[in-house]
Scaffold this motif. Sequence first.
Motif, PDB file in Angstrom:
ATOM      1  N   SER A  91       0.842  -1.192   0.000  1.00 20.17           N
ATOM      2  CA  SER A  91       0.000   0.000   0.000  1.00 20.17           C
ATOM      3  C   SER A  91       0.880   1.246   0.000  1.00 20.17           C
ATOM      4  CB  SER A  91      -0.873   0.002   1.258  1.00 20.17           C
ATOM      5  OG  SER A  91      -1.583   1.210   1.356  1.00 20.17           O
ATOM      6  N   ASP A  92       0.372   2.272  -0.650  1.00 21.96           N
ATOM      7  CA  ASP A  92       1.075   3.555  -0.646  1.00 21.96           C
ATOM      8  C   ASP A  92       0.226   4.625   0.039  1.00 21.96           C
ATOM      9  OD1 ASP A  92      -0.864   3.954  -2.550  1.00 21.96           O
ATOM     10  OD2 ASP A  92       0.509   4.487  -4.164  1.00 21.96           O
ATOM     11  N   ALA A  93      -0.597   4.205   1.023  1.00 19.10           N
ATOM     12  CA  ALA A  93      -1.491   5.126   1.734  1.00 19.10           C
ATOM     13  C   ALA A  93      -0.726   6.265   2.406  1.00 19.10           C
ATOM     14  CB  ALA A  93      -2.320   4.368   2.768  1.00 19.10           C
ATOM     15  N   PHE A  94       0.463   5.959   2.921  1.00 17.18           N
ATOM     16  CA  PHE A  94       1.359   6.981   3.468  1.00 17.18           C
ATOM     17  C   PHE A  94       2.753   6.378   3.534  1.00 17.18           C
ATOM     18  CE2 PHE A  94      -0.206   4.762   7.229  1.00 17.18           C
ATOM     19  CZ  PHE A  94       0.937   4.557   7.988  1.00 17.18           C
ATOM     20  N   ASP A  95       3.753   7.206   3.765  1.00 12.46           N
ATOM     21  CA  ASP A  95       5.130   6.733   3.860  1.00 12.46           C
ATOM     22  C   ASP A  95       5.428   6.333   5.301  1.00 12.46           C
ATOM     23  OD1 ASP A  95       5.755   7.122   1.163  1.00 12.46           O
ATOM     24  OD2 ASP A  95       6.273   9.224   1.506  1.00 12.46           O
ATOM     25  N   PRO A  96       5.609   5.034   5.555  1.00 15.23           N
ATOM     26  CA  PRO A  96       5.919   4.600   6.919  1.00 15.23           C
ATOM     27  C   PRO A  96       7.362   4.937   7.280  1.00 15.23           C
ATOM     28  CG  PRO A  96       5.994   2.740   5.436  1.00 15.23           C
ATOM     29  CD  PRO A  96       5.535   3.921   4.627  1.00 15.23           C
ATOM     30  N   PRO A  97       7.692   4.871   8.567  1.00 13.02           N
ATOM     31  CA  PRO A  97       9.065   5.129   8.990  1.00 13.02           C
ATOM     32  C   PRO A  97      10.044   4.154   8.345  1.00 13.02           C
ATOM     33  CG  PRO A  97       7.581   5.067  10.879  1.00 13.02           C
ATOM     34  CD  PRO A  97       6.809   4.584   9.705  1.00 13.02           C
ATOM     35  N   ALA A  98      11.300   4.525   8.311  1.00  8.16           N
ATOM     36  CA  ALA A  98      12.343   3.670   7.739  1.00  8.16           C
ATOM     37  C   ALA A  98      12.311   2.291   8.396  1.00  8.16           C
ATOM     38  CB  ALA A  98      13.714   4.312   7.935  1.00  8.16           C
ATOM     39  N   GLY A  99      12.438   1.255   7.587  1.00  6.61           N
ATOM     40  CA  GLY A  99      12.452  -0.113   8.097  1.00  6.61           C
ATOM     41  C   GLY A  99      11.073  -0.722   8.274  1.00  6.61           C
ATOM     42  N   GLU A 100      10.007   0.033   7.990  1.00  6.77           N
ATOM     43  CA  GLU A 100       8.644  -0.471   8.101  1.00  6.77           C
ATOM     44  C   GLU A 100       7.972  -0.423   6.739  1.00  6.77           C
ATOM     45  OE1 GLU A 100       6.423   1.526  11.135  1.00  6.77           O
ATOM     46  OE2 GLU A 100       7.917   1.107  12.683  1.00  6.77           O
ATOM     47  N   GLY A 101       6.896  -1.168   6.604  1.00  9.22           N
ATOM     48  CA  GLY A 101       6.144  -1.188   5.358  1.00  9.22           C
ATOM     49  C   GLY A 101       4.660  -1.321   5.638  1.00  9.22           C
ATOM     50  N   LEU A 102       3.856  -1.006   4.650  1.00  7.56           N
ATOM     51  CA  LEU A 102       2.412  -1.119   4.760  1.00  7.56           C
ATOM     52  C   LEU A 102       1.926  -2.189   3.800  1.00  7.56           C
ATOM     53  CD1 LEU A 102       1.414   2.651   4.506  1.00  7.56           C
ATOM     54  CD2 LEU A 102       1.612   1.289   6.584  1.00  7.56           C
ATOM     55  N   VAL A 103       1.017  -3.032   4.273  1.00  9.98           N
ATOM     56  CA  VAL A 103       0.352  -3.984   3.389  1.00  9.98           C
ATOM     57  C   VAL A 103      -1.139  -3.884   3.625  1.00  9.98           C
ATOM     58  CG1 VAL A 103       2.291  -5.594   3.250  1.00  9.98           C
ATOM     59  CG2 VAL A 103       0.545  -5.933   4.991  1.00  9.98           C
ATOM     60  N   GLU A 104      -1.894  -4.213   2.611  1.00 11.11           N
ATOM     61  CA  GLU A 104      -3.343  -4.170   2.695  1.00 11.11           C
ATOM     62  C   GLU A 104      -3.873  -5.588   2.558  1.00 11.11           C
ATOM     63  OE1 GLU A 104      -7.037  -2.001   0.360  1.00 11.11           O
ATOM     64  OE2 GLU A 104      -4.984  -1.327   0.039  1.00 11.11           O
ATOM     65  N   ILE A 105      -4.719  -5.993   3.494  1.00 15.81           N
ATOM     66  CA  ILE A 105      -5.333  -7.318   3.424  1.00 15.81           C
ATOM     67  C   ILE A 105      -6.834  -7.181   3.659  1.00 15.81           C
ATOM     68  CG2 ILE A 105      -3.255  -8.561   4.127  1.00 15.81           C
ATOM     69  CD1 ILE A 105      -4.541  -8.902   6.886  1.00 15.81           C
ATOM     70  N   PRO A 106      -7.627  -8.057   3.066  1.00 22.52           N
ATOM     71  CA  PRO A 106      -9.072  -7.990   3.246  1.00 22.52           C
ATOM     72  C   PRO A 106      -9.493  -8.361   4.673  1.00 22.52           C
ATOM     73  CG  PRO A 106      -8.503  -9.304   1.314  1.00 22.52           C
ATOM     74  CD  PRO A 106      -7.242  -9.041   2.062  1.00 22.52           C
ATOM     75  N   GLU A 107     -10.608  -7.826   5.120  1.00 20.57           N
ATOM     76  CA  GLU A 107     -11.142  -8.131   6.447  1.00 20.57           C
ATOM     77  C   GLU A 107     -11.348  -9.627   6.642  1.00 20.57           C
ATOM     78  OE1 GLU A 107     -15.266  -7.507   8.901  1.00 20.57           O
ATOM     79  OE2 GLU A 107     -14.618  -5.866   7.607  1.00 20.57           O
ATOM     80  N   CYS A 108     -11.776 -10.328   5.597  1.00 17.71           N
ATOM     81  CA  CYS A 108     -12.042 -11.757   5.736  1.00 17.71           C
ATOM     82  C   CYS A 108     -10.782 -12.534   6.126  1.00 17.71           C
ATOM     83  CB  CYS A 108     -12.653 -12.329   4.460  1.00 17.71           C
ATOM     84  SG  CYS A 108     -11.593 -12.261   3.007  1.00 17.71           S
ATOM     85  N   VAL A 109      -9.622 -12.055   5.742  1.00 21.10           N
ATOM     86  CA  VAL A 109      -8.367 -12.719   6.100  1.00 21.10           C
ATOM     87  C   VAL A 109      -8.093 -12.544   7.596  1.00 21.10           C
ATOM     88  CG1 VAL A 109      -5.867 -12.755   5.703  1.00 21.10           C
ATOM     89  CG2 VAL A 109      -7.421 -12.537   3.782  1.00 21.10           C
ATOM     90  N   LEU A 110      -8.330 -11.355   8.129  1.00 22.00           N
ATOM     91  CA  LEU A 110      -8.162 -11.141   9.568  1.00 22.00           C
ATOM     92  C   LEU A 110      -9.155 -11.985  10.364  1.00 22.00           C
ATOM     93  CD1 LEU A 110      -7.513  -7.305   9.836  1.00 22.00           C
ATOM     94  CD2 LEU A 110      -5.879  -9.177  10.038  1.00 22.00           C
ATOM     95  N   ARG A 111     -10.402 -12.065   9.887  1.00 26.73           N
ATOM     96  CA  ARG A 111     -11.401 -12.887  10.571  1.00 26.73           C
ATOM     97  C   ARG A 111     -10.976 -14.353  10.587  1.00 26.73           C
ATOM     98  NH1 ARG A 111     -16.225 -10.475  11.734  1.00 26.73           N
ATOM     99  NH2 ARG A 111     -16.565  -8.421  10.806  1.00 26.73           N
ATOM    100  N   GLU A 112     -10.423 -14.820   9.481  1.00 22.40           N
ATOM    101  CA  GLU A 112      -9.945 -16.204   9.405  1.00 22.40           C
ATOM    102  C   GLU A 112      -8.807 -16.449  10.392  1.00 22.40           C
ATOM    103  OE1 GLU A 112      -8.143 -19.336   6.116  1.00 22.40           O
ATOM    104  OE2 GLU A 112      -8.920 -17.424   5.426  1.00 22.40           O
ATOM    105  N   ALA A 113      -7.898 -15.480  10.526  1.00 20.87           N
ATOM    106  CA  ALA A 113      -6.786 -15.607  11.473  1.00 20.87           C
ATOM    107  C   ALA A 113      -7.295 -15.651  12.910  1.00 20.87           C
ATOM    108  CB  ALA A 113      -5.794 -14.444  11.299  1.00 20.87           C
ATOM    109  N   VAL A 114      -8.275 -14.817  13.231  1.00 21.60           N
ATOM    110  CA  VAL A 114      -8.850 -14.805  14.583  1.00 21.60           C
ATOM    111  C   VAL A 114      -9.502 -16.154  14.876  1.00 21.60           C
ATOM    112  CG1 VAL A 114     -10.690 -13.783  15.985  1.00 21.60           C
ATOM    113  CG2 VAL A 114      -9.108 -12.309  14.726  1.00 21.60           C
ATOM    114  N   ARG A 115     -10.233 -16.702  13.911  1.00 23.86           N
ATOM    115  CA  ARG A 115     -10.850 -18.029  14.107  1.00 23.86           C
ATOM    116  C   ARG A 115      -9.788 -19.092  14.321  1.00 23.86           C
ATOM    117  NH1 ARG A 115     -14.398 -16.231  10.135  1.00 23.86           N
ATOM    118  NH2 ARG A 115     -13.217 -17.265   8.495  1.00 23.86           N
ATOM    119  N   ALA A 116      -8.703 -19.028  13.543  1.00 19.59           N
ATOM    120  CA  ALA A 116      -7.631 -20.026  13.672  1.00 19.59           C
ATOM    121  C   ALA A 116      -6.987 -19.985  15.057  1.00 19.59           C
ATOM    122  CB  ALA A 116      -6.567 -19.797  12.591  1.00 19.59           C
ATOM    123  N   LEU A 117      -6.934 -18.801  15.653  1.00 16.41           N
ATOM    124  CA  LEU A 117      -6.355 -18.647  16.982  1.00 16.41           C
ATOM    125  C   LEU A 117      -7.355 -18.956  18.097  1.00 16.41           C
ATOM    126  CD1 LEU A 117      -4.339 -15.393  16.311  1.00 16.41           C
ATOM    127  CD2 LEU A 117      -3.376 -17.634  16.858  1.00 16.41           C
TER     128      LEU A 117
END
Length: 69
Positions: free
Chosen positions: A41-67
Amino acid sequence: MSERAALTRLTGSGSGECGQGDCPNVYRTATGSFLVQGEASDAFDPPAGEGLVEIPECVLREAVRALGW
């Protein structure tokens, strides 16, 4: 960073957008932290050494269920 083989994949079991594919995903490390794989994602410039990624809500929900949260 952890080697991929040492990560626990929490998503991508077939119920997410990419099914068994390799995107986007959430992984848990041996130390209990999380790695998120998604489209850059290029939503904003993160600090040096960090990056931004965009993932769908359904992926986060799946991770929560897995945990079991």
